[in-house]
Each structure stands twice: as structure tokens, then as C-alpha cells.
Motif scaffolding. Structure first.
Motif, mmCIF file in Angstrom:
data_model
loop_
_atom_site.group_PDB
_atom_site.id
_atom_site.type_symbol
_atom_site.label_atom_id
_atom_site.label_comp_id
_atom_site.label_asym_id
_atom_site.label_seq_id
_atom_site.Cartn_x
_atom_site.Cartn_y
_atom_site.Cartn_z
ATOM 1 N N PRO A 139 0.820 -1.219 0.000
ATOM 2 C CA PRO A 139 0.000 0.000 0.000
ATOM 3 C C PRO A 139 0.857 1.274 0.000
ATOM 4 C CG PRO A 139 0.050 -0.940 2.189
ATOM 5 C CD PRO A 139 0.773 -1.897 1.275
ATOM 6 N N TYR A 140 2.176 1.113 0.063
ATOM 7 C CA TYR A 140 3.071 2.264 0.147
ATOM 8 C C TYR A 140 3.741 2.512 -1.204
ATOM 9 C CZ TYR A 140 2.413 1.185 5.051
ATOM 10 O OH TYR A 140 1.860 0.911 6.271
ATOM 11 N N ASP A 141 3.735 3.753 -1.641
ATOM 12 C CA ASP A 141 4.364 4.075 -2.914
ATOM 13 C C ASP A 141 5.868 4.310 -2.737
ATOM 14 O OD1 ASP A 141 4.626 6.653 -1.837
ATOM 15 O OD2 ASP A 141 3.061 7.514 -3.084
ATOM 16 N N ASP A 142 6.556 4.427 -3.867
ATOM 17 C CA ASP A 142 8.010 4.593 -3.840
ATOM 18 C C ASP A 142 8.435 5.871 -3.117
ATOM 19 O OD1 ASP A 142 8.407 2.219 -5.193
ATOM 20 O OD2 ASP A 142 8.594 3.173 -7.164
ATOM 21 N N ALA A 143 7.672 6.933 -3.259
ATOM 22 C CA ALA A 143 8.026 8.194 -2.595
ATOM 23 C C ALA A 143 8.020 8.017 -1.081
ATOM 24 C CB ALA A 143 7.061 9.304 -3.010
ATOM 25 N N ARG A 176 8.391 5.144 0.580
ATOM 26 C CA ARG A 176 9.524 4.261 0.928
ATOM 27 C C ARG A 176 10.834 5.037 0.941
ATOM 28 N NH1 ARG A 176 8.415 -1.415 -2.254
ATOM 29 N NH2 ARG A 176 6.279 -1.668 -1.546
ATOM 30 N N ASN A 177 11.022 5.888 -0.073
ATOM 31 C CA ASN A 177 12.241 6.689 -0.125
ATOM 32 C C ASN A 177 12.345 7.639 1.058
ATOM 33 O OD1 ASN A 177 13.055 5.472 -2.513
ATOM 34 N ND2 ASN A 177 12.142 7.054 -3.798
ATOM 35 N N VAL A 235 13.461 5.581 4.061
ATOM 36 C CA VAL A 235 14.882 5.226 3.974
ATOM 37 C C VAL A 235 15.761 6.450 4.229
ATOM 38 C CG1 VAL A 235 16.710 4.398 2.435
ATOM 39 C CG2 VAL A 235 14.494 3.235 2.479
ATOM 40 N N GLU A 236 15.392 7.587 3.677
ATOM 41 C CA GLU A 236 16.159 8.817 3.917
ATOM 42 C C GLU A 236 16.176 9.178 5.398
ATOM 43 O OE1 GLU A 236 14.624 11.899 1.377
ATOM 44 O OE2 GLU A 236 15.154 10.779 -0.440
ATOM 45 N N ARG A 237 15.047 9.011 6.056
ATOM 46 C CA ARG A 237 14.982 9.300 7.496
ATOM 47 C C ARG A 237 15.892 8.358 8.265
ATOM 48 N NH1 ARG A 237 14.779 12.923 11.311
ATOM 49 N NH2 ARG A 237 13.419 12.377 13.040
ATOM 50 N N LEU A 238 15.894 7.086 7.882
ATOM 51 C CA LEU A 238 16.770 6.116 8.539
ATOM 52 C C LEU A 238 18.236 6.507 8.361
ATOM 53 C CD1 LEU A 238 17.208 3.388 9.999
ATOM 54 C CD2 LEU A 238 17.318 2.350 7.726
ATOM 55 N N VAL A 239 18.600 6.863 7.154
ATOM 56 C CA VAL A 239 19.986 7.263 6.874
ATOM 57 C C VAL A 239 20.369 8.492 7.696
ATOM 58 C CG1 VAL A 239 21.512 8.176 5.068
ATOM 59 C CG2 VAL A 239 20.045 6.206 4.587
ATOM 60 N N ASP A 240 19.444 9.428 7.843
ATOM 61 C CA ASP A 240 19.714 10.639 8.635
ATOM 62 C C ASP A 240 19.885 10.333 10.125
ATOM 63 O OD1 ASP A 240 19.588 12.234 6.385
ATOM 64 O OD2 ASP A 240 17.533 12.912 6.751
ATOM 65 N N LEU A 241 19.046 9.439 10.647
ATOM 66 C CA LEU A 241 19.054 9.154 12.084
ATOM 67 C C LEU A 241 20.106 8.140 12.516
ATOM 68 C CD1 LEU A 241 15.304 8.922 13.161
ATOM 69 C CD2 LEU A 241 16.908 10.784 13.532
ATOM 70 N N GLU A 242 20.454 7.222 11.656
ATOM 71 C CA GLU A 242 21.277 6.072 12.024
ATOM 72 C C GLU A 242 22.590 6.408 12.743
ATOM 73 O OE1 GLU A 242 24.101 2.950 11.898
ATOM 74 O OE2 GLU A 242 24.238 4.656 10.538
ATOM 75 N N PRO A 243 23.318 7.455 12.331
ATOM 76 C CA PRO A 243 24.578 7.746 13.031
ATOM 77 C C PRO A 243 24.417 8.043 14.524
ATOM 78 C CG PRO A 243 24.522 8.899 10.935
ATOM 79 C CD PRO A 243 23.144 8.328 11.168
ATOM 80 N N VAL A 288 10.901 -1.195 7.309
ATOM 81 C CA VAL A 288 12.026 -0.252 7.217
ATOM 82 C C VAL A 288 13.277 -1.003 6.777
ATOM 83 C CG1 VAL A 288 13.506 1.364 8.479
ATOM 84 C CG2 VAL A 288 11.052 1.282 8.968
ATOM 85 N N ARG A 289 13.526 -2.158 7.385
ATOM 86 C CA ARG A 289 14.711 -2.943 7.047
ATOM 87 C C ARG A 289 14.686 -3.386 5.586
ATOM 88 N NH1 ARG A 289 15.725 -7.771 5.886
ATOM 89 N NH2 ARG A 289 13.659 -8.511 6.491
ATOM 90 N N ARG A 290 13.561 -3.953 5.146
ATOM 91 C CA ARG A 290 13.457 -4.443 3.765
ATOM 92 C C ARG A 290 13.692 -3.317 2.756
ATOM 93 N NH1 ARG A 290 8.803 -6.798 5.484
ATOM 94 N NH2 ARG A 290 7.590 -5.420 4.134
ATOM 95 N N TRP A 291 13.068 -2.161 2.995
ATOM 96 C CA TRP A 291 13.205 -1.050 2.072
ATOM 97 C C TRP A 291 14.631 -0.501 2.090
ATOM 98 C CZ3 TRP A 291 8.211 1.762 4.074
ATOM 99 C CH2 TRP A 291 7.095 0.979 3.748
#
Length: 80
Positions: free
Chosen positions: A5-9, A11-12, A15-23, A46-49
Motif C-alpha cells: 500500500p506504500y508508494d516509492d516516494a 519508501r524513499n 529510507v532517507e529518514r533512517l539514513v539521517d538518524l542512524e549515526p 524499514v529494514r526491507r526497504w
């Protein structure tokens, strides 16, 4: 298999939020848990995407052991 039910935008954005927060977290998994709660989705989504986007590197225990051995050798060279 059912369509997501989630579009690519969306999902992106996740993923961008994860990349920003992960450090700021001790592990990618811990950051993913926070992102999942923030977006109201599962941590596994989140992991799969993130894996699909190349933003989540699977841990390889043999690589970890090799790095730990290299670290120990370097410390020994430094006298620590």
C-alpha cells in the motif's frame, strides 16, 4: 504476493529518514525501530526497504571477526 500500500516516494522518505538518524544510534536496527514508530510501519518494512535501497548492510559475522582480529593486531603494534 500482495501489492504494497506504500508508494516509492513514501519508501524513499522512510529510507532517507533512517539514513539521517542512524549515526546517532548504537545500531541500524535501533534507528529503524524509531523510524518505524515515527511512520507507523513495522521495523521489518524499514529494514526491507533500506536493504533494497542499499542503505542497510547485512552484518556478516566472518567479516566482523576479521575486523576484530585486525583491530587486535593493530592495538598490539601500538602497545595497547
Amino acid at each position: 504476493m500482495n501489492a504494497s500500500p506504500y508508494d516509492d516516494a513514501f519508501r524513499n522518505q522512510v529510507v532517507e529518514r533512517l539514513v539521517d538518524l542512524e549515526p546517532g544510534f548504537p545500531s541500524t536496527s535501533a534507528a529503524a525501530e524509531v523510524v518505524a514508530r515515527e511512520f507507523g510501519i513495522s521495523r521489518d518494512s524499514v529494514r526491507r526497504w533500506a536493504v533494497a535501497a542499499g542503505a542497510w548492510m547485512a552484518h556478516n559475522s566472518s567479516t566482523l571477526r576479521a575486523l576484530q582480529a585486525e583491530n587486535a593486531a593493530l592495538r598490539a603494534q601500538l602497545g595497547r
